[in-house]
Scaffold this motif. Structure first.
Motif, PDB file in Angstrom:
ATOM      1  N   GLU A  46     -13.306  10.424  78.405  1.00 17.73           N
ATOM      2  CA  GLU A  46     -12.171  11.190  77.903  1.00 17.73           C
ATOM      3  C   GLU A  46     -11.777  10.693  76.515  1.00 17.73           C
ATOM      4  OE1 GLU A  46      -7.518  12.018  79.099  1.00 17.73           O
ATOM      5  OE2 GLU A  46      -8.920  11.368  80.651  1.00 17.73           O
ATOM      6  N   GLY A  47     -11.601  11.591  75.594  1.00 18.96           N
ATOM      7  CA  GLY A  47     -11.231  11.244  74.223  1.00 18.96           C
ATOM      8  C   GLY A  47     -12.411  10.909  73.332  1.00 18.96           C
ATOM      9  N   ARG A  48     -13.619  10.836  73.926  1.00 14.55           N
ATOM     10  CA  ARG A  48     -14.856  10.567  73.177  1.00 14.55           C
ATOM     11  C   ARG A  48     -14.694   9.376  72.217  1.00 14.55           C
ATOM     12  NH1 ARG A  48     -18.590  14.713  73.364  1.00 14.55           N
ATOM     13  NH2 ARG A  48     -19.358  14.244  71.296  1.00 14.55           N
ATOM     14  N   PRO A  49     -14.268   8.197  72.718  1.00 12.42           N
ATOM     15  CA  PRO A  49     -14.011   7.063  71.821  1.00 12.42           C
ATOM     16  C   PRO A  49     -15.282   6.533  71.173  1.00 12.42           C
ATOM     17  CG  PRO A  49     -13.987   6.339  74.102  1.00 12.42           C
ATOM     18  CD  PRO A  49     -14.112   7.839  74.125  1.00 12.42           C
ATOM     19  N   GLY A  50     -15.171   6.104  69.923  1.00 15.77           N
ATOM     20  CA  GLY A  50     -16.321   5.561  69.224  1.00 15.77           C
ATOM     21  C   GLY A  50     -15.933   4.773  67.990  1.00 15.77           C
ATOM     22  N   VAL A  51     -16.962   4.192  67.386  1.00 17.14           N
ATOM     23  CA  VAL A  51     -16.815   3.382  66.184  1.00 17.14           C
ATOM     24  C   VAL A  51     -17.974   3.718  65.263  1.00 17.14           C
ATOM     25  CG1 VAL A  51     -16.920   1.016  65.298  1.00 17.14           C
ATOM     26  CG2 VAL A  51     -15.689   1.487  67.387  1.00 17.14           C
ATOM     27  N   GLN A  52     -17.705   3.814  63.971  1.00 17.35           N
ATOM     28  CA  GLN A  52     -18.776   3.884  62.983  1.00 17.35           C
ATOM     29  C   GLN A  52     -18.872   2.516  62.336  1.00 17.35           C
ATOM     30  OE1 GLN A  52     -18.552   6.939  59.952  1.00 17.35           O
ATOM     31  NE2 GLN A  52     -20.370   6.155  58.921  1.00 17.35           N
ATOM     32  N   LEU A  53     -20.072   1.943  62.363  1.00 20.36           N
ATOM     33  CA  LEU A  53     -20.302   0.671  61.683  1.00 20.36           C
ATOM     34  C   LEU A  53     -20.827   1.008  60.296  1.00 20.36           C
ATOM     35  CD1 LEU A  53     -21.901  -1.422  64.550  1.00 20.36           C
ATOM     36  CD2 LEU A  53     -19.646  -1.697  63.552  1.00 20.36           C
ATOM     37  N   ALA A  54     -20.034   0.743  59.297  1.00 16.78           N
ATOM     38  CA  ALA A  54     -20.367   1.038  57.906  1.00 16.78           C
ATOM     39  C   ALA A  54     -19.974  -0.179  57.075  1.00 16.78           C
ATOM     40  CB  ALA A  54     -19.638   2.304  57.452  1.00 16.78           C
ATOM     41  N   GLU A  55     -19.432   0.040  55.879  1.00 21.31           N
ATOM     42  CA  GLU A  55     -18.951  -1.091  55.072  1.00 21.31           C
ATOM     43  C   GLU A  55     -17.863  -1.841  55.836  1.00 21.31           C
ATOM     44  OE1 GLU A  55     -17.144  -2.027  50.637  1.00 21.31           O
ATOM     45  OE2 GLU A  55     -17.539   0.036  51.244  1.00 21.31           O
ATOM     46  N   ARG A  56     -17.076  -1.089  56.582  1.00 25.12           N
ATOM     47  CA  ARG A  56     -16.101  -1.678  57.499  1.00 25.12           C
ATOM     48  C   ARG A  56     -16.170  -0.867  58.791  1.00 25.12           C
ATOM     49  NH1 ARG A  56     -12.648   2.211  56.925  1.00 25.12           N
ATOM     50  NH2 ARG A  56     -11.731   2.975  55.057  1.00 25.12           N
ATOM     51  N   GLN A  57     -15.594  -1.369  59.842  1.00 28.45           N
ATOM     52  CA  GLN A  57     -15.612  -0.698  61.138  1.00 28.45           C
ATOM     53  C   GLN A  57     -14.554   0.392  61.162  1.00 28.45           C
ATOM     54  OE1 GLN A  57     -16.397  -3.306  64.433  1.00 28.45           O
ATOM     55  NE2 GLN A  57     -14.839  -2.275  65.643  1.00 28.45           N
ATOM     56  N   ILE A  58     -14.943   1.620  61.517  1.00 27.09           N
ATOM     57  CA  ILE A  58     -14.034   2.764  61.519  1.00 27.09           C
ATOM     58  C   ILE A  58     -13.931   3.324  62.934  1.00 27.09           C
ATOM     59  CG2 ILE A  58     -13.622   5.072  60.567  1.00 27.09           C
ATOM     60  CD1 ILE A  58     -15.603   4.192  58.259  1.00 27.09           C
ATOM     61  N   GLN A  59     -12.727   3.306  63.517  1.00 28.58           N
ATOM     62  CA  GLN A  59     -12.499   3.918  64.834  1.00 28.58           C
ATOM     63  C   GLN A  59     -12.546   5.432  64.658  1.00 28.58           C
ATOM     64  OE1 GLN A  59     -12.020   2.171  67.751  1.00 28.58           O
ATOM     65  NE2 GLN A  59     -12.314   0.285  66.618  1.00 28.58           N
TER      66      GLN A  59
END
Length: 194
Positions: A46-59
């Motif tokens: 539910e809510g499809r939680p995730g993180v993008q790992l890039a220059e900094r971590q983005i929720q």
């Protein structure tokens, strides 16, 4: 005089060649890679939680259309049996469970990085093997780094996830426990002066 080159090599091998740039895991999730976009998340939750790992971590909320991404956390060494044959010989007693070749420093030749697994410790409840990254240049082992992770190794990839024009090392992993399985990724960059 012969001691100076030998001492230099010993010091070089003693220093950790990589720095962690980012790290994320998702309970009952996956790791997704498309070109230079690295996502870690659980799109079925539910809510499809995730993180993008890039220059900094983005929720973020995991996007739709994930079929355009590669899942790089499905094929993991869960029984401590994977043994690949890279273009160089690993340390004795180590299995190569993943490897990649990439240009991390902008100089030729490219770096070759092996993910090596040692023997599973006696009495382990799960076959988690100690893991290390080994850095090679022009066929010579130039550094190694023990990984402080209790997980099954999945894949080792290269991608420019921070947009600086040079690829980073992307290590995907699976950790299992009483609350379920967590899949995640750790991004490494070459340490300064390496």
């Amino acid at each position: 005089m012969a001691l100076a080159p030998l001492l230099g090599l010993t010091l070089m091998l003693g220093a950790a060649p990589f720095e962690v740039q980012g790290h994320a895991g998702a309970l009952e999730g996956q790791v997704y890679l498309r070109e230079d976009t690295l996502l870690v998340g659980a799109p079925e939750q539910e809510g499809r939680p995730g993180v993008q790992l890039a220059e900094r971590q983005i929720q973020l909320t995991m996007p739709g259309g994930l079929e355009t991404f590669q899942v790089i956390s499905e094929h993991c060494d869960t029984d401590a049996s994977r043994s690949l044959t890279p273009p160089v010989t690993p340390l004795e007693g180590q299995r190569v469970v993943a490897w990649t070749q990439l240009d991390m420093d902008g100089r030729s030749p490219d770096e070759l990085v092996l993910l090596e697994a040692g023997p599973v410790p006696t009495g382990s409840l799960l076959p988690f093997a100690p893991l290390r990254l080994a850095l090679y240049r022009a066929g010579e082992r130039r550094g190694e780094q023990l990984l402080d992770v209790t997980a099954f190794p999945c894949e080792l990839r290269s991608a420019d996830v921070d947009g600086d024009g040079r690829p980073e090392l992307v290590f995907s992993w699976l950790s299992a426990g009483g609350s379920g399985s967590t899949r995640g990724a750790t991004v490494y960059r070459l340490a300064a002066e390496r």
